[in-house]
Design a protein around this motif. Sequence first.
Motif, mmCIF file in Angstrom:
data_model
loop_
_atom_site.group_PDB
_atom_site.id
_atom_site.type_symbol
_atom_site.label_atom_id
_atom_site.label_comp_id
_atom_site.label_asym_id
_atom_site.label_seq_id
_atom_site.Cartn_x
_atom_site.Cartn_y
_atom_site.Cartn_z
ATOM 1 N N UNK A 33 19.626 0.948 0.151
ATOM 2 C CA UNK A 33 19.629 0.422 1.512
ATOM 3 C C UNK A 33 18.557 -0.661 1.577
ATOM 4 N N UNK A 34 18.963 -1.862 1.935
ATOM 5 C CA UNK A 34 18.087 -3.038 1.940
ATOM 6 C C UNK A 34 17.865 -3.462 3.391
ATOM 7 N N UNK A 35 16.643 -3.290 3.891
ATOM 8 C CA UNK A 35 16.375 -3.537 5.309
ATOM 9 C C UNK A 35 16.017 -4.983 5.596
ATOM 10 N N UNK A 36 15.985 -5.842 4.572
ATOM 11 C CA UNK A 36 15.528 -7.221 4.801
ATOM 12 C C UNK A 36 16.405 -8.200 4.030
ATOM 13 N N UNK A 37 17.610 -8.449 4.560
ATOM 14 C CA UNK A 37 18.497 -9.469 4.021
ATOM 15 C C UNK A 37 18.890 -10.413 5.144
ATOM 16 N N UNK A 38 19.181 -11.656 4.775
ATOM 17 C CA UNK A 38 19.423 -12.700 5.774
ATOM 18 C C UNK A 38 20.882 -13.132 5.785
ATOM 19 N N UNK A 39 21.527 -12.956 6.931
ATOM 20 C CA UNK A 39 22.815 -13.552 7.215
ATOM 21 C C UNK A 39 22.697 -14.176 8.599
#
Length: 297
Positions: free
Chosen positions: A23-29
Amino acid sequence: MTTVTEETRVAQFRRELGLDSLIDVHTHFMPGRVLDKVWAYFDAAGPLIGREWPITYRLDEDARVATLRGFGVSAFTSMLYPHKPAMAEWLNAWSREFAERTPECLHTATFFPEPGAVGYVRDAIDAGAAVFKAHVQVGAYDPTDPLLDDVWGLLADAGVPIVTHCGSGPVPGPHTGPEPIARVLARHPRLRLIVAHMGMPEYGAFLDLVDRHDGVYLDTTMAFTDFAEEFAPFPPVDRPRLLAAGERILWGSDFPNIPYGYAHALDALTRFDPGDDWLRAVCHDNAARLFGREHDG
């Protein structure tokens, strides 16, 4: 571009920990024209960047989603943020639609100190926003601005986490550092605040906030990587505190805006030998509890 080798490295990392997913809490879309401007800023090594910063995953939106799925990421965010008034509500409308068509995405929203902010934040919460993004460095705003007081209060009451770039890396802003956000927490102690980048370079001061506030977390974004260690090395003296705070550390990558591969960022977490239990908690279990995604791997 992602290669099979990169996917294999990430899969091996998960397999060695017994994790079906991350689970990745810091990705940019974000909307295409906004992301294009963000990438152009990185390409120019703008004043908030301070150094050359190539974008490793410069892919179209579908390919970026597919890349995270290929890495076994079962939940991620669409971190987006305004740098001026009259942007946040429009960004929130886009991110709601993105989450509706992207099942793995935790519905993300944002805000800016402006009249009406509490209204559109309430609307986002009512629409199911699971996490907010506050970028104190890029927004160059004081998080204690009176226009945000009711926003913080609403988020504290709702228990919705806020990923907040409030540390002074890579370049200090007028309101970065631990003191301004500490004043927010003193006024709203029930906030669930996720400090981005572990607060680099003020790691110790943000670990102090974790010690003082049950709702404060740190995300690992960029920390411990070769890139970050060059300008903001994690102090060895704080290693015991980091290990002790393991239930409040969350995996974050900054994908796609990273100047290295995703697998390197994961491997970097192992540098101080935290142990498999710590890594499992950080890379999946802590966020699964926080966001109610225990079924995701």
